[in-house]
Design a protein around this motif. Sequence first.
Motif, PDB file in Angstrom:
ATOM      1  N   VAL A  12       0.839  -1.204   0.000  1.00 54.41           N
ATOM      2  CA  VAL A  12       0.000   0.000   0.000  1.00 54.41           C
ATOM      3  C   VAL A  12       0.874   1.253   0.000  1.00 54.41           C
ATOM      4  O   VAL A  12       0.661   2.181  -0.781  1.00 54.41           O
ATOM      5  CB  VAL A  12      -0.996  -0.011   1.182  1.00 54.41           C
ATOM      6  N   GLY A  13       1.880   1.275   0.851  1.00 54.70           N
ATOM      7  CA  GLY A  13       2.800   2.412   0.884  1.00 54.70           C
ATOM      8  C   GLY A  13       3.557   2.560  -0.424  1.00 54.70           C
ATOM      9  O   GLY A  13       3.762   3.677  -0.910  1.00 54.70           O
ATOM     10  N   ARG A  16       1.275   4.173  -2.961  1.00 54.24           N
ATOM     11  CA  ARG A  16       1.141   5.621  -2.757  1.00 54.24           C
ATOM     12  C   ARG A  16       2.364   6.366  -3.290  1.00 54.24           C
ATOM     13  O   ARG A  16       2.230   7.396  -3.956  1.00 54.24           O
ATOM     14  CB  ARG A  16       0.956   5.940  -1.264  1.00 54.24           C
ATOM     15  N   VAL A  39      -4.076  10.151  -4.032  1.00 53.19           N
ATOM     16  CA  VAL A  39      -3.223   9.290  -3.215  1.00 53.19           C
ATOM     17  C   VAL A  39      -4.052   8.575  -2.151  1.00 53.19           C
ATOM     18  O   VAL A  39      -3.839   7.387  -1.876  1.00 53.19           O
ATOM     19  CB  VAL A  39      -2.051  10.087  -2.611  1.00 53.19           C
ATOM     20  N   LEU A  40      -5.033   9.256  -1.565  1.00 52.08           N
ATOM     21  CA  LEU A  40      -5.922   8.602  -0.604  1.00 52.08           C
ATOM     22  C   LEU A  40      -6.736   7.494  -1.282  1.00 52.08           C
ATOM     23  O   LEU A  40      -6.885   6.399  -0.737  1.00 52.08           O
ATOM     24  CB  LEU A  40      -6.854   9.626   0.047  1.00 52.08           C
ATOM     25  N   SER A  43      -4.603   4.486  -1.870  1.00 49.49           N
ATOM     26  CA  SER A  43      -4.444   3.782  -0.604  1.00 49.49           C
ATOM     27  C   SER A  43      -5.659   2.910  -0.289  1.00 49.49           C
ATOM     28  O   SER A  43      -5.518   1.741   0.075  1.00 49.49           O
ATOM     29  CB  SER A  43      -4.218   4.802   0.508  1.00 49.49           C
ATOM     30  N   GLU A  44      -6.844   3.456  -0.456  1.00 48.64           N
ATOM     31  CA  GLU A  44      -8.067   2.706  -0.135  1.00 48.64           C
ATOM     32  C   GLU A  44      -8.265   1.523  -1.075  1.00 48.64           C
ATOM     33  O   GLU A  44      -8.549   0.412  -0.627  1.00 48.64           O
ATOM     34  CB  GLU A  44      -9.284   3.629  -0.188  1.00 48.64           C
ATOM     35  N   THR A  47      -5.503  -1.139  -0.587  1.00 51.12           N
ATOM     36  CA  THR A  47      -5.738  -1.825   0.686  1.00 51.12           C
ATOM     37  C   THR A  47      -6.858  -2.841   0.539  1.00 51.12           C
ATOM     38  O   THR A  47      -6.736  -3.983   0.998  1.00 51.12           O
ATOM     39  CB  THR A  47      -6.087  -0.811   1.800  1.00 51.12           C
TER      40      THR A  47
END
Length: 154
Positions: A12-13, A16, A39-40, A43-44, A47
């Motif tokens: 996930v990192g 991003r 970017v959010l 991430s979602e 994930t």
Amino acid sequence: MQLEIRPDPAEVGRARRWARSRLAGSGIRDDETLAETLVLLVSELVTNAVVHTGCPAVLRLSLPGAVTEEATVRLEVDDTSDRAPVPRCVDGDETGGRGLALVDGLADRWGWSREGAGKRIWCELDRCAAGRREPAQVCDGGQVAYEGLAYEAV
């Protein structure tokens, strides 16, 4: 542009960072609301793919050739799971289950489709719409209101 994702939460990192580096070369500034929101969303969606499928995935980012006020950015995550994404209603004490609600609240459009043996979840952000979004406001109880939607800041 695409990035292969292993079924590992550490990915996930990496996703991003990859998205930020692609934005930097596109003319979309890192401090723009569009970049922060994208970017959010990366991430979602990554994930969700890593946690809920346990399968490898592919992250795609489609940036416009020329960044204009009306530019649209498209994000896609393909995985090999045939399980459909299911938005959840969760209590305030739950530590997860808000990913698709965030995607729904932040993206201008989103959806999913079956792709081969798996599926593709996608979302789009319009640069002009992102620029008009109201900033987040902290409400009573530690919740964050964003365009009329409330999310608890944890």
